[in-house]
Design an enzyme around this catalytic site. Sequence first.
Site, short mmCIF file in Angstrom:
data_model
loop_
_atom_site.label_atom_id
_atom_site.label_comp_id
_atom_site.label_asym_id
_atom_site.label_seq_id
_atom_site.Cartn_x
_atom_site.Cartn_y
_atom_site.Cartn_z
N ASP A 49 -5.41 57.65 -25.02
CA ASP A 49 -6.19 56.74 -23.97
C ASP A 49 -7.70 56.39 -24.49
OD1 ASP A 49 -4.14 57.41 -22.50
OD2 ASP A 49 -5.22 58.19 -21.05
N GLU A 226 -2.31 57.25 -12.50
CA GLU A 226 -3.64 57.73 -13.36
C GLU A 226 -4.25 56.63 -13.89
OE1 GLU A 226 -1.44 60.20 -16.06
OE2 GLU A 226 -0.60 58.74 -17.09
#
Length: 507
Positions: A49, A226
């Site tokens: 990420d 998320e």
Amino acid sequence: MVKTSLRLFIRCIATLVLSVLPVAAQNPDYDQPYRPQVHFSPEEHWTNDPNGLVFYQGEYHLFFQYNPFGDQWGHMSWGHAVSTDLLHWHELPVAIPEHDNTMIFTGSVVVDRQNTSGLCTHGDCLVAIYTGHTQTSEGIRQTQNLAVSLDKGRNWAQYPGNPVLDLHLADFRDPSVSWDPIAHHWVMAVSLPKEHKIRFYSSADLKQWTQLSDFGPTGDVNGDWECPDLIHIPSSNSAKSIWALKVGLNPGAPQGGSGEQYFLGDFDGKSFHQSRLRGSQGWTNYGKDDYCAISFNGLPKDQKPVLLGWMSNWQYAAKIPTTPWRGQMSLPRHISYVSDAAGLALKQEPIVAPLRGKNYEISALSTNTSTLYGSGHTLQPPFEIRLNFGHPVEPIFGLKIFSDQQHWIEVAFDTNKKEFYIDRTHSGAAISPDFPTRTKAPLVTTRPYDLTLIVDRSSVEAFAQDGTIAMTDLVFPVSNNLQIQIFPDDAKPIQSEGQLWELKSIW
């Protein structure tokens, strides 16, 4: 720029056949076979990420999930790179390392311009708000924590009062934090993954947080929620501003594995309210390989929001055939929104123009001619294609990109099925049973049949229908010598107009 009219054909297929100039000298450490040339990747080791995207004192900061010790997930820390143009990145040492049995998971960086936190010593400073992932004697604990940098993000100190938010949960992560100029406080959107909720908090000082509201469950709940991001999209022309709430889903995305949905509506300072208009819920990316995209904090007021994601999928991220690195980022893209007869839609425009080199005009009309495939004229990535297909009468039309006669990808519109798709089932290396895929997005017949395509050494990023469709897929071709064909290959002719640019390497 040199402009050349291209009218080459292959058995009812308009074929763009180009020869590239010699590749400019570049850092040999960034010239491996699948190394992206217009997308950021770390010099070595694992990344996933993007984290803490922020613009500060003339620099764009890209922090990212990083394993400093190898090319598999683990020891998660924040890697760091900076840029002055969102394209040419300079990698710096690890910013926030794993410490005290706590891994540093995804989060935000804000510019504390008024020193609300009391952590700045001279004017403003950068404050990171991230999830700490700790293995305790009672199991996993995820908490929200602070770190501060007083030197433009080069060095970071942990806040001694960590954690600043602890619900005593194993799954509570990925804070998206921004300043609310109307309420004059900080707002956090953070995920409760198993409950399929995004929880909102406020704070005057980044240290003490007050719960405001929850959003969800709604939309797609087939996996963990998320990587939320709450984004204010300013008005353009006479249009009203709008809010977007982006939510990651893993697993269970429509294309398999990880993906991201968005909701369009309004944030009143306490709660997010989804619009009732058509199109208020969609997918940030309809490909398999763009996950946990987040926006930049601190941008100049006249700049559109910028979104950037991780270009991979949790189904096979650990099997990507690259070395000495594993993982890369998408291109950054400006985001806005469309409101038309079909409803609402998020719009994305890739930031790539500064990399454009030699330019070709495309004017093609399919016709019955002999095959030209295999003539030896090739194009090497990276390159960008922009096409407008007008009002085609053929039900299926688009591009085929060949690396040889047995390996290709197809990027096309299918008006019968009302789908835009990328088919990579014949693209090359099939690294996992989940990899060979035909990813698809719904077409809106009242929107244009246009296409922007950015092809790099191991990826294809497509933007269609005025940027309301984004589709990113990894590919691992058998060769970098590519040939491009506009199709269909029989029946009625198809017209297209556009341009093609060779793109300069960012390295």
